[in-house]
Design a protein around this motif. Structure first.
Motif, PDB file in Angstrom:
ATOM      1  N   ASP A 195       2.546   0.589 -16.765  1.00  0.00           N
ATOM      2  CA  ASP A 195       1.729   1.775 -16.538  1.00  0.00           C
ATOM      3  C   ASP A 195       2.347   2.728 -15.511  1.00  0.00           C
ATOM      4  N   GLY A 196       3.493   2.375 -14.966  1.00  0.00           N
ATOM      5  CA  GLY A 196       4.218   3.263 -14.066  1.00  0.00           C
ATOM      6  C   GLY A 196       3.758   3.225 -12.618  1.00  0.00           C
ATOM      7  N   TRP A 197       3.002   2.229 -12.231  1.00  0.00           N
ATOM      8  CA  TRP A 197       2.552   2.125 -10.843  1.00  0.00           C
ATOM      9  C   TRP A 197       3.623   1.435 -10.004  1.00  0.00           C
ATOM     10  N   ASN A 198       3.762   1.880  -8.775  1.00  0.00           N
ATOM     11  CA  ASN A 198       4.625   1.134  -7.861  1.00  0.00           C
ATOM     12  C   ASN A 198       3.840   0.579  -6.673  1.00  0.00           C
ATOM     13  N   VAL A 199       2.520   0.828  -6.657  1.00  0.00           N
ATOM     14  CA  VAL A 199       1.640   0.246  -5.649  1.00  0.00           C
ATOM     15  C   VAL A 199       0.335  -0.150  -6.326  1.00  0.00           C
ATOM     16  N   VAL A 200      -0.115  -1.384  -6.080  1.00  0.00           N
ATOM     17  CA  VAL A 200      -1.447  -1.808  -6.503  1.00  0.00           C
ATOM     18  C   VAL A 200      -2.196  -2.223  -5.245  1.00  0.00           C
ATOM     19  N   ILE A 201      -3.341  -1.574  -5.025  1.00  0.00           N
ATOM     20  CA  ILE A 201      -4.178  -1.844  -3.855  1.00  0.00           C
ATOM     21  C   ILE A 201      -5.437  -2.547  -4.316  1.00  0.00           C
ATOM     22  N   SER A 202      -5.779  -3.614  -3.625  1.00  0.00           N
ATOM     23  CA  SER A 202      -7.027  -4.322  -3.897  1.00  0.00           C
ATOM     24  C   SER A 202      -7.634  -4.754  -2.575  1.00  0.00           C
ATOM     25  N   GLY A 203      -8.893  -5.135  -2.638  1.00  0.00           N
ATOM     26  CA  GLY A 203      -9.588  -5.665  -1.472  1.00  0.00           C
ATOM     27  C   GLY A 203     -10.203  -6.989  -1.855  1.00  0.00           C
ATOM     28  N   HIS A 204     -11.477  -7.152  -1.611  1.00  0.00           N
ATOM     29  CA  HIS A 204     -12.328  -8.251  -2.042  1.00  0.00           C
ATOM     30  C   HIS A 204     -12.103  -9.569  -1.297  1.00  0.00           C
ATOM     31  N   SER A 205     -10.885 -10.017  -1.132  1.00  0.00           N
ATOM     32  CA  SER A 205     -10.629 -11.337  -0.542  1.00  0.00           C
ATOM     33  C   SER A 205     -10.781 -11.345   0.977  1.00  0.00           C
ATOM     34  N   HIS A 206     -10.739 -10.187   1.586  1.00  0.00           N
ATOM     35  CA  HIS A 206     -10.767 -10.014   3.040  1.00  0.00           C
ATOM     36  C   HIS A 206      -9.486 -10.516   3.701  1.00  0.00           C
ATOM     37  N   LYS A 207      -8.508 -10.929   2.923  1.00  0.00           N
ATOM     38  CA  LYS A 207      -7.244 -11.454   3.451  1.00  0.00           C
ATOM     39  C   LYS A 207      -6.174 -10.374   3.365  1.00  0.00           C
ATOM     40  N   PRO A 208      -5.716  -9.864   4.511  1.00  0.00           N
ATOM     41  CA  PRO A 208      -4.682  -8.832   4.460  1.00  0.00           C
ATOM     42  C   PRO A 208      -3.371  -9.406   3.930  1.00  0.00           C
ATOM     43  N   SER A 209      -2.719  -8.636   3.057  1.00  0.00           N
ATOM     44  CA  SER A 209      -1.427  -9.085   2.544  1.00  0.00           C
ATOM     45  C   SER A 209      -0.614  -7.917   2.021  1.00  0.00           C
ATOM     46  N   ILE A 210       0.690  -8.101   2.114  1.00  0.00           N
ATOM     47  CA  ILE A 210       1.658  -7.171   1.540  1.00  0.00           C
ATOM     48  C   ILE A 210       2.656  -8.025   0.771  1.00  0.00           C
ATOM     49  N   GLU A 211       2.774  -7.757  -0.521  1.00  0.00           N
ATOM     50  CA  GLU A 211       3.737  -8.470  -1.356  1.00  0.00           C
ATOM     51  C   GLU A 211       4.644  -7.438  -2.004  1.00  0.00           C
ATOM     52  N   ASP A 212       5.908  -7.507  -1.685  1.00  0.00           N
ATOM     53  CA  ASP A 212       6.897  -6.603  -2.255  1.00  0.00           C
ATOM     54  C   ASP A 212       7.619  -7.380  -3.351  1.00  0.00           C
ATOM     55  N   VAL A 213       7.265  -7.095  -4.606  1.00  0.00           N
ATOM     56  CA  VAL A 213       7.808  -7.835  -5.741  1.00  0.00           C
ATOM     57  C   VAL A 213       8.588  -6.858  -6.613  1.00  0.00           C
ATOM     58  N   GLY A 214       9.889  -6.894  -6.517  1.00  0.00           N
ATOM     59  CA  GLY A 214      10.719  -5.973  -7.289  1.00  0.00           C
ATOM     60  C   GLY A 214      10.430  -4.539  -6.901  1.00  0.00           C
ATOM     61  N   SER A 215      10.026  -3.742  -7.883  1.00  0.00           N
ATOM     62  CA  SER A 215       9.724  -2.334  -7.605  1.00  0.00           C
ATOM     63  C   SER A 215       8.239  -2.110  -7.326  1.00  0.00           C
ATOM     64  N   LEU A 216       7.473  -3.207  -7.211  1.00  0.00           N
ATOM     65  CA  LEU A 216       6.025  -3.110  -7.049  1.00  0.00           C
ATOM     66  C   LEU A 216       5.581  -3.649  -5.697  1.00  0.00           C
ATOM     67  N   LEU A 217       4.699  -2.902  -5.047  1.00  0.00           N
ATOM     68  CA  LEU A 217       4.102  -3.334  -3.783  1.00  0.00           C
ATOM     69  C   LEU A 217       2.635  -3.643  -4.027  1.00  0.00           C
ATOM     70  N   TRP A 218       2.234  -4.874  -3.759  1.00  0.00           N
ATOM     71  CA  TRP A 218       0.834  -5.293  -3.824  1.00  0.00           C
ATOM     72  C   TRP A 218       0.301  -5.220  -2.407  1.00  0.00           C
ATOM     73  N   LEU A 219      -0.793  -4.492  -2.205  1.00  0.00           N
ATOM     74  CA  LEU A 219      -1.332  -4.305  -0.858  1.00  0.00           C
ATOM     75  C   LEU A 219      -2.819  -4.627  -0.827  1.00  0.00           C
ATOM     76  N   ASN A 220      -3.187  -5.511   0.068  1.00  0.00           N
ATOM     77  CA  ASN A 220      -4.594  -5.764   0.376  1.00  0.00           C
ATOM     78  C   ASN A 220      -4.747  -5.480   1.866  1.00  0.00           C
ATOM     79  N   PRO A 221      -5.522  -4.437   2.228  1.00  0.00           N
ATOM     80  CA  PRO A 221      -5.639  -4.079   3.643  1.00  0.00           C
ATOM     81  C   PRO A 221      -6.488  -5.059   4.451  1.00  0.00           C
ATOM     82  N   GLY A 222      -7.069  -6.050   3.795  1.00  0.00           N
ATOM     83  CA  GLY A 222      -7.984  -6.957   4.485  1.00  0.00           C
ATOM     84  C   GLY A 222      -9.349  -6.306   4.599  1.00  0.00           C
TER      85      GLY A 222
END
Length: 171
Positions: free
Chosen positions: A112-139
């Motif tokens: 779908d052409g995204w290079n960042v996916v932001i989610s919440g819900h878990s309350h656990k902050p995380s940054i995962e840099d996987v290839g050209s994609l950044l997964w971000l949960n701000p906590g």
């Protein structure tokens, strides 16, 4: 120390100035802390990844910077129904997709052409840099859950790639 010391001559990973960053917040659950407002002051845009709790918090955040918010699982009522469950947008050249619970994602981010996916819900902050994609949960920036930290995040583009950092709120 001089500017010729190796510490300064190597390319450093540094967060940009506040006005070049995107503030990312989630899971406020009806508690918008003054420390969160202070941390977000001066950002170029704010993204709220759901579980807002009360509509007045959206108004307060929108007074700081342009705001994009999605609905989380606790967001109920007419004000919340007006919020999308997901949103895709481009800010500062970053192709961002927001969804409250990452487990609900049914799309392929790279397709779908995204290079960042932001989610919440878990309350656990995380940054995962996987290839050209950044997964971000701000906590979570709202009420403390278990022993998890109270956090939000900052996002920016660096050399065309997404970068992020978790910001712990002093509470």
């Amino acid at each position: 120390m001089t500017m010729t010391d190796s510490k300064f001559t190597e390319k450093a990973f540094c967060a940009p100035f506040r006005e070049e960053r995107i503030g990312v917040i989630s899971d406020t659950h009806g508690l918008l802390r003054p420390e969160a407002l202070e941390a977000l002051d001066g950002v170029s845009h704010i993204l709220h990844a759901g579980d807002i709790g009360v509509p007045e918090h959206l108004e307060a955040l929108a007074c700081i910077a342009p705001l994009t918010a999605i609905r989380g699982n606790i967001d109920r009522g007419p004000w919340a129904e007006a919020l999308p469950e997901t949103v895709s947008l481009t800010i500062q050249g970053l192709h961002i997709h927001m969804i409250h619970d990452r487990k609900d994602l049914r799309a392929e981010p790279e397709t779908d052409g995204w290079n960042v996916v932001i989610s919440g819900h878990s309350h656990k902050p995380s940054i995962e840099d996987v290839g050209s994609l950044l997964w971000l949960n701000p906590g979570a920036a709202g009420p403390r859950r278990f022993r998890l930290p109270i956090t939000l995040a900052f996002l920016w583009a660096e050399s065309g790639r997404p970068r992020a950092e978790i910001h712990h709120l002093p509470v």
